[in-house]
Design a protein around this motif. Structure first.
Motif, PDB file in Angstrom:
ATOM      1  N   VAL A   1       1.766   6.541  -6.156  1.00  0.00           N
ATOM      2  CA  VAL A   1       1.461   5.119  -6.299  1.00  0.00           C
ATOM      3  C   VAL A   1       2.606   4.196  -5.895  1.00  0.00           C
ATOM      4  O   VAL A   1       2.374   3.079  -5.445  1.00  0.00           O
ATOM      5  CB  VAL A   1       1.026   4.820  -7.748  1.00  0.00           C
ATOM      6  CG1 VAL A   1       2.213   4.905  -8.699  1.00  0.00           C
ATOM      7  CG2 VAL A   1       0.332   3.468  -7.846  1.00  0.00           C
ATOM      8  N   SER A  36       0.833  -1.191   0.000  1.00  0.00           N
ATOM      9  CA  SER A  36       0.000   0.000   0.000  1.00  0.00           C
ATOM     10  C   SER A  36       0.876   1.252   0.000  1.00  0.00           C
ATOM     11  O   SER A  36       1.718   1.424   0.890  1.00  0.00           O
ATOM     12  CB  SER A  36      -0.903   0.011   1.236  1.00  0.00           C
ATOM     13  OG  SER A  36      -1.662   1.201   1.268  1.00  0.00           O
ATOM     14  N   ASP A  82      -9.271   0.458  -4.049  1.00  0.00           N
ATOM     15  CA  ASP A  82      -8.384   1.335  -4.817  1.00  0.00           C
ATOM     16  C   ASP A  82      -7.629   2.298  -3.920  1.00  0.00           C
ATOM     17  O   ASP A  82      -6.451   2.601  -4.164  1.00  0.00           O
ATOM     18  CB  ASP A  82      -9.187   2.110  -5.867  1.00  0.00           C
ATOM     19  CG  ASP A  82      -9.140   1.447  -7.237  1.00  0.00           C
ATOM     20  OD1 ASP A  82      -8.454   0.411  -7.372  1.00  0.00           O
ATOM     21  OD2 ASP A  82      -9.780   1.956  -8.170  1.00  0.00           O
ATOM     22  N   ALA A 109      -1.451  -1.756  -9.065  1.00  0.00           N
ATOM     23  CA  ALA A 109      -2.741  -1.720  -8.365  1.00  0.00           C
ATOM     24  C   ALA A 109      -3.780  -2.577  -9.081  1.00  0.00           C
ATOM     25  O   ALA A 109      -4.732  -2.061  -9.664  1.00  0.00           O
ATOM     26  CB  ALA A 109      -3.229  -0.276  -8.249  1.00  0.00           C
ATOM     27  N   ASP A 138      -4.785   0.385  -2.534  1.00  0.00           N
ATOM     28  CA  ASP A 138      -3.881  -0.220  -3.508  1.00  0.00           C
ATOM     29  C   ASP A 138      -3.155   0.793  -4.379  1.00  0.00           C
ATOM     30  O   ASP A 138      -1.982   0.616  -4.708  1.00  0.00           O
ATOM     31  CB  ASP A 138      -4.684  -1.182  -4.390  1.00  0.00           C
ATOM     32  CG  ASP A 138      -3.815  -2.229  -5.072  1.00  0.00           C
ATOM     33  OD1 ASP A 138      -2.651  -2.397  -4.661  1.00  0.00           O
ATOM     34  OD2 ASP A 138      -4.308  -2.900  -5.993  1.00  0.00           O
ATOM     35  N   CYS A 139      -3.842   1.892  -4.766  1.00  0.00           N
ATOM     36  CA  CYS A 139      -3.191   2.866  -5.649  1.00  0.00           C
ATOM     37  C   CYS A 139      -2.908   4.196  -4.969  1.00  0.00           C
ATOM     38  O   CYS A 139      -2.177   5.018  -5.502  1.00  0.00           O
ATOM     39  CB  CYS A 139      -4.014   3.098  -6.916  1.00  0.00           C
ATOM     40  SG  CYS A 139      -5.404   4.226  -6.750  1.00  0.00           S
TER      41      CYS A 139
END
Length: 501
Positions: A336, A38, A100, A190, A103-104
């Motif tokens: 990211v 993450s 999201d 991601a 993850d991104c």
């Protein structure tokens, strides 16, 4: 954001971390996996399958079989399925947004907006399925000639990391509506929301119509070059676009490319400084750390309002506060990856060294809770000259370059000097000036007294190195079809029954 608390992250992450093709979850043939971290916390999100070239070929074979069935499904029936997909997205928007965010790195509130956009695109293209029309051509009394539109076949979708779920769900809408099968390569950084989306729509489409292959460059190369992939669509960087074009050249396949941008916001002396400052901050897309091809990362502000705009800009940037992406109050997320984070800091260092004036930001936020994440403050440099790196190169980060101008001709020459041409925002109360400037700037999508927004039905895309083709409109749907002409020679005219009696 709903007032009730978000569910625990572990409760919404996808259960399946493998490949999805032929209507089933598949282990990677070589057994590869990759670790996910993450960007907001540095914590592990587990592993996901890492496909290779043989996996991509297996998915393409499955898509060919799926296409043979899907192309014959009546358009209105395809539309019904797309609308069911849209409802699934709406019903699971909170979970997908949270995935999201973790993850991104984009804020969870903004990701809820991405879910709205994806469901709207599915509904929009479902409504256009009867618009894939041909035409008849007059040939006289002895022939009938007409054209018809057919789906292309297997379409490859190579997606970026900045809006993972929105692009996975929304960008398959047009090719599916047209009757194609799709093979999606989600972003390496991601992929989790795409996997969750595959879980949610499992069984809704015929086997092989939707396929998901997480992996790296080897997967992208196969998708772009394979003779059984009829068309490839990429959202990504210019170098990646060039690589895809080279691979696609082997089989002469059409492409739809949305690539980089170094977009301008132009403010004339009659523009309101506060509104211009607000537009500069909004157009930079600080919410997702400037990680957007359409960000207006260059500001050209007339000298008469230059310092006033800069003064208001500090206040406008203060609304974007870096925070943990999964927290509802966060207004600016994380970069990211560590690689991209280091690249952005290098650009900031070069701007300082080259003499740009730092207006705000310029480093990692001081909040101890953010120490382990990839965070960069909203950063604005003034007095930027054309020779500086931040004036010429796409940063894909929260760095805004501002320059003053007095000569309109010189300013427009500088605006058009870069090799990109995606978006442009123009601020003035003079209608004649606005129209003339919009015609002069080399960009595919222009706002006047507006910034950042997309409008379903309005063609979005770039010129020069910013890409090929247009999206979010009827033209996108038609791009996933090919036209066939049919000529019928009629036999000799027969006498009518009873003629001559």
């Amino acid at each position: 954001m709903p007032s009730d608390p978000m569910p625990p992250l572990g409760a919404v992450l996808p259960r399946h971390r493998d490949l999805y093709y032929a209507g089933a979850w598949q282990r990677p043939l070589a057994g590869g996996v990759t670790d996910l971290t993450s960007p907001g916390t540095g914590e592990s999100l587990g592993t996901v399958a890492d496909a290779d070239a043989t996996d991509a070929e297996a998915a393409i074979l499955a898509a060919r079989r799926g296409f043979a069935e899907w192309r014959d499904v009546a358009p209105l029936e395809r539309a019904k399925i797309l609308r069911r997909m849209a409802q699934i997205v709406r019903d699971n928007a909170r979970d997908l947004a949270l995935i999201d965010a973790a993850d991104c790195g984009n804020p969870v509130t903004a990701m809820l907006g991405d879910a709205d956009i994806a469901s709207a695109q599915l509904d929009f293209f479902a409504g256009l399925v009867t618009e894939m029309k041909g035409a008849s051509i007059p040939m006289g009394p002895n022939a009938v000639n007409f054209s018809m539109r057919e789906p292309r076949g297997v379409v490859a979708k190579i997606l970026p990391f900045n809006h993972p779920f929105m692009f996975c769900a929304g960008k398959i809408a047009a090719p599916l509506a047209a009757g194609n099968a799709v093979v999606v390569k989600p972003p390496e950084q991601a992929p989790l929301s795409s996997l969750r989306f595959a879980e949610l729509i499992e069984g809704l489409l015929p086997e092989g119509v939707f396929n998901l292959v997480p992996g790296g460059r080897a997967v992208g190369e196969v998708l772009a070059s394979h003779r059984h992939v009829a068309m490839v669509s990429l959202i990504g960087s210019v170098p990646t676009g060039r690589a895809v074009m080279r691979s696609a050249a082997e089989t002469i396949k059409p492409m739809l490319l949305e690539l980089g941008g170094k977009n301008a916001l132009i403010a004339f002396p009659d523009a309101d400084p506060r509104r211009v400052a607000t537009a500069l901050a909004a157009g930079m897309n600080f919410t997702w750390c400037g990680q957007s091809c359409g960000s207006t990362s260059r500001g050209f502000i007339h000298a008469d309002i230059y310092e006033a705009v800069l003064a208001h800009l500090r206040e406008a940037c203060a609304a974007y506060r870096p925070g943990l992406p999964t927290h509802a109050e966060t207004t600016m997320g994380a970069i990211v990856s560590r690689t991209q984070y280091d690249r952005i800091l290098d650009f900031i260092g070069s701007a300082r060294a080259e003499g740009a004036r730092l207006v705000t930001g310029g480093g990692h936020p001081a909040d101890p809770a953010l120490a382990e994440g990839c965070f960069v403050e909203p950063t604005v440099f003034a007095d930027v000259t054309p020779s500086m790196r931040i004036a010429r190169e796409e940063i894909f980060g929260p760095v805004l370059a501002i320059a003053s101008w007095t000569s309109e001709a010189a300013m427009l020459e500088e605006v058009n000097a870069v090799d990109y041409g995606l978006t442009c925002s123009i601020w003035t109360q003079d209608l004649d000036r606005a129209h003339r400037t919009a015609r002069t700037v080399e960009a595919g999508f222009v706002w006047i007294n507006e910034v950042s927004k997309h409008f379903l039905g309005a063609p979005f895309g770039g010129v020069k190195l910013s890409g090929l083709g247009r999206e979010e409109c009827l033209e996108e749907l038609l791009a996933y079809t090919q036209e066939k002409n049919i000529h019928i020679a009629l036999g000799p005219a027969r006498p009518l029954c009873g003629a001559g009696a």
